[in-house]
Design an enzyme around this catalytic site. Structure first.
Site: not given
Ligand code: DOR
Ligand code: ZN
Length: 428
Positions: A57, A176, A302
């Protein structure tokens, strides 16, 4: 530019010199010598192909206070990465060719790793209708991985349609896996501990039910499915079953799920709040085994930077997510290498070769061998250091490893022959 790396142990083998020229590995051999080359002493260092992250991210556009493409790229390079997939849950969401091209351009400008945008599966991550997958695939960003990460594509009919589209694009849906009806208000792993701490539980079945459904859909459609951040022993079993039946499914596990357990929630320190949550020691052992035997294909970070005001609050109010890029390799060294579950070739496979293949990346995940693109890292496996969040390149500070001593230090990273990290420091 020419660089001569002296005495590196490629995949932990015998020391050899590596000559990097014009972005490629020109030669690998004993006692190479060249005039005018920058010389890097790699005595005692292990050379690995540059790492590839399937799940980062970067927060730009929209939350540049938490991370930018540039700061996240720097964190990635320091972690030994040469390519990262930038997740689509930005603001605006990366659900159009315009946004994925913007992220891709920012990555090129930073020039520290190849930033590969992930495209959203559904418009606005809302799970209602498909985004323009084809336009994102055809854009300059050449999107191949599509994900609503942060949210599950919960509607099975929509998931089926997404799989049909990505099949035609040689892409993959990265799911997800979280059945939203089973995780309303969830705060941590569901079990005795969540009951005792008074925090709403996130049951393993909420993840496993979606994975079971999706491998059946992937088989039915004949499309590729990738499962993000698997966190339970049961998920590993379902993946093993699906792979034995020939389903085109791949999966990733995060560094934190390979090392940390739900016991850390006892502190009520929100740095340990993450989605999916930290699980039990049995889950950690099963995830390590699954990664070692290849049922789980890849380690993906992640990496989820959060600004202080979003993270340093009460547990229930804090955003889920933790940093990962700068400590992923040290965590894998501790959890898999030092335990004898993976050798260096195995680390290269799970952190570079397979993630590059899943993302259909050219020039990454290649052997450290003559003629190949010079994307590689040098690791000092003997170094041990305590993690100091203040010293991280990420713009955020939410590292779950603060104060923890981890083995292995990335000394240098090269992207197409150019050093992005030298002496453990970012070059830019
Ligand atoms: O912990 C998480 N944080 N899990 C996700 O799925 C999303 C991520 C984020 O974007 O912060
Ligand atoms: Zn996720």
């Amino acid at each position: 530019m020419t660089t001569l790396i002296k005495g590196a142990r490629v995949l932990g083998g015998e020391p050899a010199d590596l000559l990097l020229e014009d972005g490629r590995i020109a030669a690998v051999g004993r006692r190479l010598s060249v005039t005018g080359a920058d010389v890097v002493d790699a005595d005692g260092l292990v050379a690995l192909p540059g790492l590839v992250d399937l799940h980062t991210h970067l927060r730009e556009p929209g939350r540049e206070d938490a991370e930018t493409v540039e700061t996240g790229s720097r964190a990635a390079a320091l972690g030994g990465y040469t390519a990262v997939h930038a997740m689509a849950n930005t603001d605006p969401v990366a659900d159009t060719a315009g946004v994925v091209e913007q992220v891709w351009r920012l990555g090129r400008q930073a020039g520290l790793v190849d930033v590969v945008p992930v495209g959203a599966v559904t418009v606005g991550l809302r799970g209602e209708r498909l985004a323009e997958l084809g336009a994102m695939a055809d854009s300059a960003a050449r999107v191949r991985v599509f994900s609503d990460d942060g949210h599950c594509v919960a509607d099975p009919a929509l998931m089926r349609r997404a799989l049909e589209y990505v099949k035609a694009l040689d892409g993959v849906v990265a799911q997800h896996a979280e059945e939203p009806r089973l995780t309303v208000g969830a705060q941590m792993n569901e079990g005795d501990r969540s009951a005792r701490l008074g925090l709403t539980g996130w049951p393993a079945a909420a993840e496993e039910a979606v994975i079971a459904r999706d491998v059946l859909l992937a088989q039915h459609v004949g499309a590729r499915l990738h499962v993000c951040h698997v966190s339970t022993a049961g998920s590993v079993e379902i993946l093993r079953w699906a792979k034995s039946r020939g389903v085109q499914v791949t999966a990733e596990v995060t560094p934190h799920h390979l090392l940390l357990t739900e016991a850390l929630a006892e502190s009520y320190d929100p740095v340990f709040k993450v989605n999916p949550p930290l699980r039990t020691d049995e889950d950690v052992q099963a995830l390590r085994q699954g990664l070692a035997d290849g049922t789980v294909d890849a380690v993906a970070t992640d990496h989820a930077p959060h600004a202080v005001e979003d993270k340093e609050s009460e547990w229930a109010q804090a955003r889920p997510g933790m940093l990962g890029l700068e400590q992923a390799l040290p965590v894998v060294v501790e959890a898999l290498v030092e335990t004898g579950l993976l050798d260096w070739a195995g680390v290269a496979d799970r952190m570079s070769v397979r993630p590059a293949a899943i993302g259909r990346l050219d020039g990454h995940g290649r052997p450290v061998a003559p003629g190949e693109p010079a994307n590689l890292l040098l690791l000092d496996p003997a170094a041990r250091a305590a993690v100091d969040p203040a010293a991280l390149a990420s713009r955020s500070r939410n590292s779950p490893y603060a104060g923890r001593e981890l083995p292995g230090r990335v000394v240098a990273t090269f992207l197409r022959g150019e050093a992005t990290v030298l002496d453990g420091k970012a070059v830019r």
